[in-house]
Motif scaffolding. Structure first.
Motif, short mmCIF file in Angstrom:
data_model
loop_
_atom_site.label_atom_id
_atom_site.label_comp_id
_atom_site.label_asym_id
_atom_site.label_seq_id
_atom_site.Cartn_x
_atom_site.Cartn_y
_atom_site.Cartn_z
N LYS A 68 0.83 -1.21 0.00
CA LYS A 68 0.00 0.00 0.00
C LYS A 68 0.86 1.26 0.00
O LYS A 68 0.61 2.20 -0.75
CB LYS A 68 -0.92 0.01 1.22
N TYR A 69 1.90 1.28 0.83
CA TYR A 69 2.68 2.50 0.97
C TYR A 69 3.87 2.58 0.01
O TYR A 69 4.26 3.68 -0.39
CB TYR A 69 3.15 2.67 2.42
N LEU A 70 4.43 1.48 -0.38
CA LEU A 70 5.58 1.51 -1.28
C LEU A 70 5.16 1.54 -2.75
O LEU A 70 5.80 2.20 -3.57
CB LEU A 70 6.51 0.31 -1.04
N ALA A 71 4.08 0.84 -3.08
CA ALA A 71 3.62 0.79 -4.47
C ALA A 71 2.36 1.63 -4.67
O ALA A 71 1.82 1.65 -5.78
CB ALA A 71 3.36 -0.65 -4.88
N ASN A 72 1.91 2.28 -3.62
CA ASN A 72 0.71 3.12 -3.69
C ASN A 72 -0.48 2.33 -4.23
O ASN A 72 -1.21 2.79 -5.11
CB ASN A 72 0.97 4.38 -4.52
N ASP A 73 -0.66 1.12 -3.71
CA ASP A 73 -1.73 0.23 -4.16
C ASP A 73 -2.48 -0.32 -2.94
O ASP A 73 -2.08 -1.32 -2.35
CB ASP A 73 -1.13 -0.92 -4.98
N PRO A 74 -3.60 0.32 -2.56
CA PRO A 74 -4.33 -0.10 -1.36
C PRO A 74 -5.23 -1.33 -1.56
O PRO A 74 -5.91 -1.76 -0.64
CB PRO A 74 -5.17 1.13 -1.03
N GLN A 75 -5.21 -1.91 -2.73
CA GLN A 75 -6.11 -3.02 -3.05
C GLN A 75 -5.93 -4.21 -2.11
O GLN A 75 -6.90 -4.83 -1.70
CB GLN A 75 -5.90 -3.39 -4.50
N TYR A 76 -4.70 -4.54 -1.75
CA TYR A 76 -4.46 -5.72 -0.91
C TYR A 76 -4.90 -5.49 0.54
O TYR A 76 -5.33 -6.42 1.21
CB TYR A 76 -2.99 -6.14 -0.97
N VAL A 77 -4.79 -4.27 1.02
CA VAL A 77 -5.27 -3.96 2.37
C VAL A 77 -6.79 -4.11 2.40
O VAL A 77 -7.35 -4.68 3.34
CB VAL A 77 -4.85 -2.55 2.81
N LYS A 78 -7.44 -3.64 1.36
CA LYS A 78 -8.90 -3.79 1.29
C LYS A 78 -9.29 -5.25 1.17
O LYS A 78 -10.27 -5.69 1.76
CB LYS A 78 -9.45 -3.01 0.09
N LEU A 79 -8.53 -6.02 0.42
CA LEU A 79 -8.82 -7.43 0.21
C LEU A 79 -8.63 -8.25 1.49
O LEU A 79 -9.43 -9.12 1.80
CB LEU A 79 -7.91 -7.98 -0.90
N LEU A 80 -7.57 -7.97 2.24
CA LEU A 80 -7.26 -8.75 3.45
C LEU A 80 -7.87 -8.17 4.73
O LEU A 80 -7.98 -8.87 5.73
CB LEU A 80 -5.75 -8.85 3.63
N GLY A 81 -8.25 -6.91 4.69
CA GLY A 81 -8.72 -6.24 5.90
C GLY A 81 -9.99 -6.82 6.49
O GLY A 81 -10.07 -7.08 7.69
N MET A 82 -11.00 -7.03 5.66
CA MET A 82 -12.28 -7.55 6.16
C MET A 82 -12.16 -8.98 6.70
O MET A 82 -12.63 -9.24 7.81
CB MET A 82 -13.35 -7.46 5.08
N PRO A 83 -11.54 -9.91 5.96
CA PRO A 83 -11.40 -11.26 6.53
C PRO A 83 -10.61 -11.25 7.84
O PRO A 83 -10.96 -11.96 8.79
CB PRO A 83 -10.66 -12.05 5.45
N HIS A 84 -9.56 -10.44 7.90
CA HIS A 84 -8.79 -10.37 9.14
C HIS A 84 -9.64 -9.82 10.28
O HIS A 84 -9.58 -10.33 11.40
CB HIS A 84 -7.54 -9.51 8.97
#
Length: 96
Positions: free
Chosen positions: A30-46
């Motif tokens: 998210k912070y190095l590649a400026n791509d928040p998609q993975y945080v959104k993808l993993l956030g809810m299940p976590h």
């Protein structure tokens, strides 16, 4: 069949893995590649696994007759990376 104990072990494992993936894979992307998609993808299940871990830990505490200090350690481990693996090795192996 799954007992409360076995369900907690599975949820603890999945919660620990999801937390590690979130912290050490998704957040850096998210912070190095400026791509928040993975945080959104993993956030809810976590988040769901985290809530399930807390609820099952409280239920299991009465079944295993954990002292307040033990329950507090088990609950605190859910916010520490690799903490759920420590709980499995330290408290759940003894309870078996």
């Amino acid at each position: 069949m799954f007992s409360l104990f076995n369900s907690f072990k599975v949820i603890a494992l999945l919660e620990g893995i999801s937390y590690i993936l979130l912290l050490f894979v998704a957040v850096p992307i998210k912070y190095l590649a400026n791509d928040p998609q993975y945080v959104k993808l993993l956030g809810m299940p976590h988040g769901l696994l985290f809530v399930a871990y807390i609820v099952l830990a409280v239920l299991l505490a009465s079944q295993l007759k954990w002292h307040g200090k033990t329950l507090l350690i088990v609950l605190a481990a859910s916010v520490i990376p690799f903490g759920t693996f420590y709980v499995d090795r330290t408290y759940l192996k003894k309870a078996k």
